[in-house]
Structures are given as structure tokens and as C-alpha cells.
Design a protein around this motif. Structure first.
Motif, mmCIF file in Angstrom:
data_model
loop_
_atom_site.group_PDB
_atom_site.id
_atom_site.type_symbol
_atom_site.label_atom_id
_atom_site.label_comp_id
_atom_site.label_asym_id
_atom_site.label_seq_id
_atom_site.Cartn_x
_atom_site.Cartn_y
_atom_site.Cartn_z
ATOM 1 N N LEU A 1 12.542 -1.309 -16.698
ATOM 2 C CA LEU A 1 11.781 -2.477 -16.254
ATOM 3 C C LEU A 1 12.546 -3.291 -15.222
ATOM 4 O O LEU A 1 13.754 -3.500 -15.331
ATOM 5 N N TYR A 2 11.794 -3.743 -14.223
ATOM 6 C CA TYR A 2 12.291 -4.740 -13.270
ATOM 7 C C TYR A 2 11.274 -5.868 -13.217
ATOM 8 O O TYR A 2 10.065 -5.630 -13.108
ATOM 9 N N SER A 3 11.747 -7.115 -13.268
ATOM 10 C CA SER A 3 10.864 -8.264 -13.065
ATOM 11 C C SER A 3 11.525 -9.214 -12.080
ATOM 12 O O SER A 3 12.733 -9.444 -12.134
ATOM 13 N N GLY A 4 10.713 -9.741 -11.163
ATOM 14 C CA GLY A 4 11.250 -10.658 -10.160
ATOM 15 C C GLY A 4 10.567 -10.481 -8.824
ATOM 16 O O GLY A 4 9.552 -9.783 -8.705
ATOM 17 N N ALA A 5 11.124 -11.117 -7.806
ATOM 18 C CA ALA A 5 10.557 -11.040 -6.464
ATOM 19 C C ALA A 5 10.706 -9.632 -5.903
ATOM 20 O O ALA A 5 11.742 -8.981 -6.086
ATOM 21 N N LEU A 6 9.663 -9.173 -5.227
ATOM 22 C CA LEU A 6 9.675 -7.826 -4.650
ATOM 23 C C LEU A 6 10.053 -7.924 -3.179
ATOM 24 O O LEU A 6 9.199 -8.098 -2.303
ATOM 25 N N GLY B 1 6.016 -8.641 -10.808
ATOM 26 C CA GLY B 1 6.361 -9.598 -9.767
ATOM 27 C C GLY B 1 5.510 -9.427 -8.531
ATOM 28 O O GLY B 1 4.596 -8.601 -8.478
ATOM 29 N N ASP B 2 5.840 -10.205 -7.519
ATOM 30 C CA ASP B 2 5.082 -10.190 -6.274
ATOM 31 C C ASP B 2 6.052 -10.454 -5.131
ATOM 32 O O ASP B 2 7.166 -10.932 -5.344
ATOM 33 N N CYS C 1 3.274 -3.992 -1.527
ATOM 34 C CA CYS C 1 2.512 -2.827 -1.042
ATOM 35 C C CYS C 1 3.299 -1.540 -1.252
ATOM 36 O O CYS C 1 2.721 -0.491 -1.591
ATOM 37 N N LEU C 2 4.605 -1.610 -1.059
ATOM 38 C CA LEU C 2 5.459 -0.442 -1.270
ATOM 39 C C LEU C 2 5.420 -0.009 -2.735
ATOM 40 O O LEU C 2 5.359 1.191 -3.044
ATOM 41 N N VAL C 3 5.432 -0.980 -3.635
ATOM 42 C CA VAL C 3 5.369 -0.683 -5.065
ATOM 43 C C VAL C 3 4.005 -0.090 -5.426
ATOM 44 O O VAL C 3 3.915 0.876 -6.197
ATOM 45 N N GLU C 4 2.948 -0.647 -4.856
ATOM 46 C CA GLU C 4 1.604 -0.126 -5.118
ATOM 47 C C GLU C 4 1.471 1.320 -4.647
ATOM 48 O O GLU C 4 0.874 2.162 -5.336
ATOM 49 N N GLN C 5 2.032 1.618 -3.489
ATOM 50 C CA GLN C 5 1.990 2.987 -2.971
ATOM 51 C C GLN C 5 2.757 3.943 -3.879
ATOM 52 O O GLN C 5 2.304 5.063 -4.156
ATOM 53 N N ALA C 6 3.918 3.489 -4.362
ATOM 54 C CA ALA C 6 4.718 4.327 -5.258
ATOM 55 C C ALA C 6 3.965 4.592 -6.558
ATOM 56 O O ALA C 6 4.013 5.703 -7.101
ATOM 57 N N ALA C 7 3.261 3.578 -7.057
ATOM 58 C CA ALA C 7 2.499 3.734 -8.301
ATOM 59 C C ALA C 7 1.330 4.698 -8.123
ATOM 60 O O ALA C 7 0.956 5.420 -9.062
ATOM 61 N N GLU C 8 0.755 4.729 -6.926
ATOM 62 C CA GLU C 8 -0.340 5.664 -6.655
ATOM 63 C C GLU C 8 0.154 7.109 -6.617
ATOM 64 O O GLU C 8 -0.549 8.034 -7.035
ATOM 65 N N LEU C 9 1.378 7.299 -6.135
ATOM 66 C CA LEU C 9 1.936 8.645 -6.011
ATOM 67 C C LEU C 9 2.542 9.150 -7.320
ATOM 68 O O LEU C 9 2.639 10.360 -7.534
ATOM 69 N N ASP C 10 2.972 8.234 -8.177
ATOM 70 C CA ASP C 10 3.643 8.610 -9.426
ATOM 71 C C ASP C 10 3.024 7.803 -10.563
ATOM 72 O O ASP C 10 3.230 6.589 -10.659
ATOM 73 N N ASN C 11 2.263 8.477 -11.431
ATOM 74 C CA ASN C 11 1.570 7.745 -12.496
ATOM 75 C C ASN C 11 2.511 7.251 -13.592
ATOM 76 O O ASN C 11 2.079 6.567 -14.522
ATOM 77 N N VAL D 1 4.232 1.829 -13.333
ATOM 78 C CA VAL D 1 3.187 0.859 -13.661
ATOM 79 C C VAL D 1 3.521 -0.460 -12.965
ATOM 80 O O VAL D 1 4.558 -1.069 -13.244
ATOM 81 N N TYR D 2 2.656 -0.858 -12.045
ATOM 82 C CA TYR D 2 2.855 -2.128 -11.347
ATOM 83 C C TYR D 2 1.974 -3.187 -11.994
ATOM 84 O O TYR D 2 0.758 -3.147 -11.901
ATOM 85 N N TRP D 3 2.601 -4.137 -12.658
ATOM 86 C CA TRP D 3 1.881 -5.172 -13.384
ATOM 87 C C TRP D 3 1.406 -6.299 -12.471
ATOM 88 O O TRP D 3 0.529 -7.077 -12.849
ATOM 89 N N GLY D 4 2.004 -6.424 -11.288
ATOM 90 C CA GLY D 4 1.687 -7.552 -10.426
ATOM 91 C C GLY D 4 2.367 -8.816 -10.924
ATOM 92 O O GLY D 4 3.311 -8.778 -11.717
ATOM 93 N N LYS D 5 1.874 -9.947 -10.471
ATOM 94 C CA LYS D 5 2.436 -11.228 -10.888
ATOM 95 C C LYS D 5 1.898 -11.596 -12.261
ATOM 96 O O LYS D 5 0.693 -11.665 -12.471
ATOM 97 N N VAL D 6 2.792 -11.804 -13.211
ATOM 98 C CA VAL D 6 2.396 -12.156 -14.574
ATOM 99 C C VAL D 6 3.046 -13.481 -14.953
ATOM 100 O O VAL D 6 3.964 -13.965 -14.279
#
Length: 405
Positions: free
Chosen positions: A232-237, A264-265, A270-280, A283-288
Motif C-alpha cells: 500500500l501507498y497513500s499520499g500525493a501522487l 491519493g490524488d 493518470c499514470l496510476v489509472e493507466q497502470a491499474a488498467e494494464l494490471d488488475n 487497485v487505485y482507490w483515488g482520494k479517500v
């Protein structure tokens, strides 16, 4: 002088910053959750540390026009808890005019407060040395012969690109911020390098932050499969926090049971979202919310702080996520940042060579190997921050420092 005598000193504290309730901060795209938690816990801790009253004057975190549509903000009161209320200063939310109006409002509000308490010894603390905050503090304290203390949590190394016409103004402000520190009566720095490089002759104390162990309740729950190994990583992207290094490292891990949770956000979302699309497995939770982040941290197998140690801001900053990570009771992998105090070393698993290959190897060693007793490491890390880095202890240290000025 013993503690009982210290607490009976008749003085008044003033705190200048961006302190608001945590809910209000999390609801604003301009608010820093970590920065607000630091201020909020410090203000409450100082209020409890002695008999003195603390007066809080704040700028409401709000994006500048046209990103933020509201232009005029009037004076407003905001309750931080049952005992403490902050006065939100008025300002005009237009470029350049905002900075001027903030400076004037802080100056007038502070002058009024100091005048009403002119028979007492007054100490004014300012959170960071952003010019519209620090200049009015120094002017007002000079007029009333009061002590001024700068709390330096951030310097604008990562916010400014120094390019174009805007870059000229950034260079001016950067010069002012880094040279104005020595004009204060004392300094509270997150790292020793801030003090040694910008205010070596001033009275000072290093306080990297603290943890609040009271606010632990939540109704948020996460389904977890028994075989999942969650990193897990949490914080600014952003690049400063090493997101690219983390994604590249996880890409080198082939085990199907591994998961990478990113919370995080920021600019690299966008880079994290792309990585999540390529590798299931990603899991990108976004800003929580901060409470949701804490629950995710406790569910993880290992928590990761991949911030590069060679970045120019590394020696001036302490990643507040380390305190929350350690509080979770889970093992923490971190780069060996120069801003991390030595007493943290036994409780962190350090990445000595900051390459994606070495990070991937270390993650697998921690999660799959026999080298690390991760439950013991996590438990000891939690005990360390709960006993040594709670805000009651940290605020007491700051309070004792203030009365020596």
C-alpha cells in the motif's frame, strides 16, 4: 524552574495558519490533510499543555479564482473543538490581490489581538513562512515587542518551477521565505537541516510531527482475500513521492497474489489509472478520507514510502505518512531519507538502493521471506509512535521550548 512554575507563567499564544476542521479541509481541493492535521493537533495540544489561552487566526484553504469561483470571503468563526475557535480572516480571492488582502487581514487581526492582550507576554506562532503570513507576523510582533516563532513544515522547493514571468515572482518569494526565517525569535523545524541551513543561530527545536490515537473509530470496511499480499501507498501522487519508482517495481513482481493499493490524488493520478488498467492487481482507490486511509493501512501486508532521497527537498521534509504508517501496526518499507530522525531507524525497513529492481526484491523478501518478522516489526513500530510521538508529548516539548524564549 519546575513544570508547575512554568505553567503558571501568564502569557498568551497566537497561532497563524490555515487551521480548520478536518472535515472542512477534506472537502476542499486546496486543503492539505497532513498539514491541517499537524496544525489542528498542535493547537489542541498546546491548549492542553499549559494554562495559557491560544488564539487561532486562519486562512480558509480555497483555490484561487478562476479555479475557485468565489471571490470575496468575509470574517467567519469556526469551532475546532469545544474549547478552541479559529477566526477565518477576510480576503479577496483574485491573483496577487489575494496575497495582499491576506497579509493586511492577518496584520489587522493580529494587531487587534495583541493590543487586547498588551499587558501579557505574547508569543505568536506562524505555520510556514509564506510571505503573506510571515511578514505581518514579524511586523506586528515588532510593534508590540513580542516573540515570534516560525513552524517550518514546507519550503517552496516542490511548488515552484521558476519559469517565465511567474518564475520571477516565485524567485522573489523563495528568497523572502528562506531569508526571513532568521528574523524570528525561534524556529520549530520538521528536520534539523532546516534549522542548520536557514537559522543556525536561533533558539530551535525539531518536531517532525505527531500522531493522534484518539480518532480511530470508523464504519468503513474492506473485503480481503486470505491469500492476498497487499502493498500500500497513500499520499500525493507526484514525482517527489516516488510513484513511478513504485509502479515500476511492482511491474517486476510476477506473483499473482500480490496487490498494490494506491490511495491519493495528484499530477500522476493518470499514470496510476493507466497502470491499474494494464494490471488488475493494482487497485487505485483515488482520494479517500483520512479515516478510510487508516483502515486500508491496517489491512495491508506492507506499507511503502518510495520518496527518492536525492530530491532537493528530502533533507527539509519529513513524510508525515510514516507516522500514520507506523501507527497502523504494519511493517513499513521506506527510502532512507535524510529528514528521518535516527530514533525511527529500528522501526523501518530501509530500501538502500533506490532502483525498481531493488524495491521489487525487498518487497518480496519482506512479504514472502523469513528475513523479517513483519508482525513484530509492525507491533514495535506502533508502540514507538504511540509512546514517543503522540501529540501530547510533542506539544509538551514545544510548550516548554516556547517559555524559554
Amino acid at each position: 524552574m519546575n513544570l508547575i512554575q512554568v505553567n503558571k507563567i501568564d502569557f498568551e499564544l497566537f497561532f497563524i495558519g490555515t487551521t480548520v476542521t478536518q472535515n472542512l479541509c477534506e472537502g476542499s481541493i486546496a486543503g492539505s490533510v497532513a498539514g491541517n492535521k499537524f496544525q489542528l493537533n498542535l493547537v489542541i495540544g498546546l491548549d492542553e499543555a499549559g494554562d495559557q489561552k491560544i488564539n487561532v487566526f486562519s486562512l480558509l484553504p480555497y483555490p484561487m479564482y478562476p479555479k475557485g469561483k468565489k471571490i470575496w470571503f468575509n470574517t467567519k468563526r469556526c469551532s475546532l473543538n469545544k474549547q478552541i475557535t479559529t477566526i477565518l480572516i477576510p480576503f479577496i480571492n483574485l491573483p496577487i490581490i489575494k496575497q495582499l488582502s491576506v497579509s493586511i487581514s492577518f496584520f489587522i487581526t493580529l494587531i487587534s489581538g495583541l493590543w487586547n492582550n498588551r499587558s501579557k507576554q505574547c508569543i505568536v506562532l506562524v505555520y510556514n513562512v509564506f510571505s503573506p503570513f510571515s511578514i505581518p507576523v514579524l511586523l506586528a510582533t515588532r510593534l508590540f515587542n513580542c516573540k515570534s516563532v516560525a513552524i517550518i513544515a514546507d519550503l517552496p522547493f516542490d511548488d515552484y518551477d521558476f519559469k517565465g514571468l511567474k518564475g520571477i515572482l516565485q524567485r522573489i518569494d523563495f528568497y523572502v521565505q528562506t531569508h526571513i526565517i532568521s528574523k524570528f525569535s525561534g524556529v520549530i523545524g520538521l528536520t534539523s537541516k532546516i534549522i542548520s541551513e536557514f537559522a543556525p543561530l536561533l533558539p530551535s527545536i525539531v518536531i517532525e510531527g505527531g500522531i493522534d490515537i484518539i480518532d480511530e473509530g470508523t464504519t468503513f470496511s474492506i473485503p480481503k482475500k486470505d491469500k492476498e499480499i497487499i502493498c500500500l501507498y497513500s499520499g500525493a501522487l507526484n514525482e517527489i513521492n516516488g510513484i513511478k519508482l513504485l509502479l515500476d517495481a511492482f511491474n517486476l513482481i510476477s506473483e499473482v497474489d500480490f496487490r498494490l493499493w494506491i490511495l491519493g490524488d495528484g499530477p500522476l493520478s493518470c499514470l496510476v489509472e493507466q497502470a491499474a488498467e494494464l494490471d488488475n492487481r493494482i487497485v487505485y482507490w483515488g482520494k479517500v478520507s483520512n479515516q478510510q486511509a487508516k483502515i486500508c493501512q491496517r489491512e495491508a501486508t506492507v506499507l511503502i514510502n518510495p520518496r527518492p532521497s536525492d530530491n532537493k527537498i528530502a533533507k527539509y521534509t519529513f513524510p508525515s505518512k510514516l507516522l500514520e504508517y507506523l501507527l497502523s501496526g504494519r511493517p513499513v518499507i521506506s527510502t532512507r531519507l535524510p529528514g528521518i530522525p535516527e530514533d525511527y531507524n529500528p522501526h523501518l525497513i530501509f530500501l538502500e538502493t533506490e532502483t525498481s529492481h531493488d524495491l521489487a526484491v525487498l518487497i518480496q523478501e519482506v512479504c514472502l521471506g523469513d528475513t523479517y518478522d513483519i508482525d513484530t516489526i509492525g507491533t514495535n513500530g506502533r508502540k514507538f509512535v504511540v509512546s514517543k510521538k503522540n501529540w501530547t508529548c510533542q506539544s509538551k516539548s514545544i510548550h516548554d521550548f516556547l517559555i524559554t524564549l
